[in-house]
Design an enzyme around this catalytic site. Structure first.
Site, PDB file in Angstrom:
ATOM      1  N   HIS A 104      38.269  42.223  41.608  1.00  0.00           N
ATOM      2  CA  HIS A 104      39.162  41.430  40.766  1.00  0.00           C
ATOM      3  C   HIS A 104      38.476  41.043  39.449  1.00  0.00           C
ATOM      4  O   HIS A 104      38.450  39.871  39.063  1.00  0.00           O
ATOM      5  CB  HIS A 104      39.624  40.181  41.512  1.00  0.00           C
ATOM      6  CG  HIS A 104      40.964  39.682  41.056  1.00  0.00           C
ATOM      7  ND1 HIS A 104      41.932  39.230  41.915  1.00  0.00           N
ATOM      8  CD2 HIS A 104      41.510  39.581  39.819  1.00  0.00           C
ATOM      9  CE1 HIS A 104      42.992  38.851  41.243  1.00  0.00           C
ATOM     10  NE2 HIS A 104      42.764  39.058  39.956  1.00  0.00           N
ATOM     11  N   ARG A 144      48.162  42.855  41.804  1.00  0.00           N
ATOM     12  CA  ARG A 144      48.011  41.991  42.965  1.00  0.00           C
ATOM     13  C   ARG A 144      47.853  42.852  44.207  1.00  0.00           C
ATOM     14  O   ARG A 144      48.542  43.848  44.384  1.00  0.00           O
ATOM     15  CB  ARG A 144      49.233  41.065  43.131  1.00  0.00           C
ATOM     16  CG  ARG A 144      49.324  39.952  42.094  1.00  0.00           C
ATOM     17  CD  ARG A 144      48.201  38.929  42.261  1.00  0.00           C
ATOM     18  NE  ARG A 144      48.286  37.840  41.296  1.00  0.00           N
ATOM     19  CZ  ARG A 144      47.673  37.837  40.128  1.00  0.00           C
ATOM     20  NH1 ARG A 144      46.937  38.887  39.774  1.00  0.00           N
ATOM     21  NH2 ARG A 144      47.775  36.797  39.315  1.00  0.00           N
ATOM     22  N   GLU A 186      42.024  39.481  49.842  1.00  0.00           N
ATOM     23  CA  GLU A 186      40.795  39.268  49.075  1.00  0.00           C
ATOM     24  C   GLU A 186      40.330  37.818  49.036  1.00  0.00           C
ATOM     25  O   GLU A 186      39.201  37.540  48.636  1.00  0.00           O
ATOM     26  CB  GLU A 186      40.986  39.756  47.633  1.00  0.00           C
ATOM     27  CG  GLU A 186      41.932  38.919  46.803  1.00  0.00           C
ATOM     28  CD  GLU A 186      42.094  39.443  45.377  1.00  0.00           C
ATOM     29  OE1 GLU A 186      41.970  38.633  44.450  1.00  0.00           O
ATOM     30  OE2 GLU A 186      42.348  40.638  45.194  1.00  0.00           O
ATOM     31  N   ASP A 235      41.427  47.048  41.900  1.00  0.00           N
ATOM     32  CA  ASP A 235      40.706  45.845  41.468  1.00  0.00           C
ATOM     33  C   ASP A 235      41.140  44.643  42.286  1.00  0.00           C
ATOM     34  O   ASP A 235      40.613  43.545  42.117  1.00  0.00           O
ATOM     35  CB  ASP A 235      40.966  45.582  39.982  1.00  0.00           C
ATOM     36  CG  ASP A 235      40.119  44.442  39.434  1.00  0.00           C
ATOM     37  OD1 ASP A 235      38.884  44.496  39.595  1.00  0.00           O
ATOM     38  OD2 ASP A 235      40.690  43.497  38.843  1.00  0.00           O
TER      39      ASP A 235
END
Length: 326
Positions: free
Chosen positions: A291, A230, A259, A254
């Site tokens: 992600h 996260r 985001e 990622d």
């Protein structure tokens, strides 16, 4: 037939969810918009809302869903920090999730980011695309013999740790729940001795900004940071400052803490308004994917099956084996 309003539909999901829903006798309306208080009106006429990981399921949204007759919120994700759980409880909208779908998918992506950084793969690829075949500046490092700190040894963290053992790395682990498979040490020891640190914990008040200015200062110079969990686990500004001073040698990410308004959409024709993210991706030693660690055919199939089964089980028996509880 149970009707499901499926928000923030992506092309790669339709095939898997169509197959799973048809076998379960569930009707899905695939909707393009993100779920917000403004788009929640589109749930009218359905019993269930299926939400994605970066939908905005706050109190206002949940009130709108309740008014529209929604009886169940089905998350097609493991994380639920985008949902106001207190409001969901008060409004008596049960929430179910997919607690585990493919630990290997995410763990392997974390290793992929690490390998790309360690061997400068992203830089090498851009060079060859420009017909530059020089090797200057592409010197990498072996993973064999490196100290790898794994923060969180749940299903994903455990797979990542075992992969790193396969490379011949020395794995040190930190978790509040421990098992016999790994060598557990203090968080400070992870910071002070690791050549590589990889995050595999959920986001909650205790883990928010677990990597911050103080923890970066404790780390040895030249450490690499990997995060496929996260975005809120890392204080982005503190990370940028540590990258600028070259204390942090590189980062493979990622996820990003802001985001929500960036990932999962094509913004290639727009001006990037997030100055912090723009600065982050400007570093040549930072590799960011949007992600996508979960994005394998195996994981997508499992997410669809579990999500549909969550819905079917609730309406046929009233049971919720994957209910999110406070």
């Amino acid at each position: 037939m149970t009707k499901v309003a499926f928000f923030q539909t992506h092309k790669y999901e339709i095939e898997h969810f169509s197959k799973a829903s048809s076998e379960a006798g569930i009707e899905i309306s695939f909707l393009e918009p993100r779920l917000t208080a403004q788009t929640a009106i589109m749930s009218k006429g359905h019993e269930v809302v299926c939400s994605f990981a970066n939908d905005s399921v706050d109190r206002e949204t949940l009130i709108e869903l309740k008014n529209n007759g929604i009886k169940l919120l089905a998350l097609r994700s493991a994380g639920f920090n985008h949902v106001d759980m207190q409001a969901a409880i008060e409004l008596e909208i049960p929430v179910v999730r997919v607690p585990s779908y493919s630990p290997n998918s995410i763990a392997e992506h974390a290793v992929c980011l690490l390998l790309a950084l360690s061997r400068r793969i992203h830089k090498a690829h851009m060079r060859t695309q420009s017909h530059n075949f020089s090797l200057d500046g592409l010197v990498g490092f072996n993973l064999h013999g490196k100290k790898v700190g794994v923060i969180g040894t749940g299903k994903i963290g455990a797979v990542f740790a075992n992969i790193m053992k396969g490379f011949g790395s020395e794995v040190m682990a930190y978790d509040i729940d421990q098992n016999e498979d790994f060598n557990y040490v203090s968080l400070d020891k992870i910071f002070e001795e690791s050549d590589i640190i990889s995050l595999h914990v959920p986001l909650n008040p205790k883990t928010h900004h677990i990597l911050n200015r103080e923890s970066f200062n404790k780390m040895k110079k030249g450490v690499y940071i990997i995060n496929t969990s996260r975005g809120g686990l890392i204080d982005t500004k503190a990370l940028i400052d540590s990258l600028k001073t070259e204390h942090i040698a590189g980062a493979g990410l990622d996820v990003y803490e802001e985001e929500e308004n960036l990932f999962f959409q094509d913004l290639s024709e727009e001006i990037l308004m997030d100055d912090l993210f723009a600065r982050l991706i400007s570093f040549p030693n930072v590799l960011v994917t949007s992600h996508q660690a979960f994005l394998t055919s195996e994981a997508l199939s499992q997410i669809a099956i579990v999500t549909v089964n969550n819905i079917k089980t609730y309406f046929s028996t009233g049971e919720m084996p994957n209910q999110v509880l406070p």
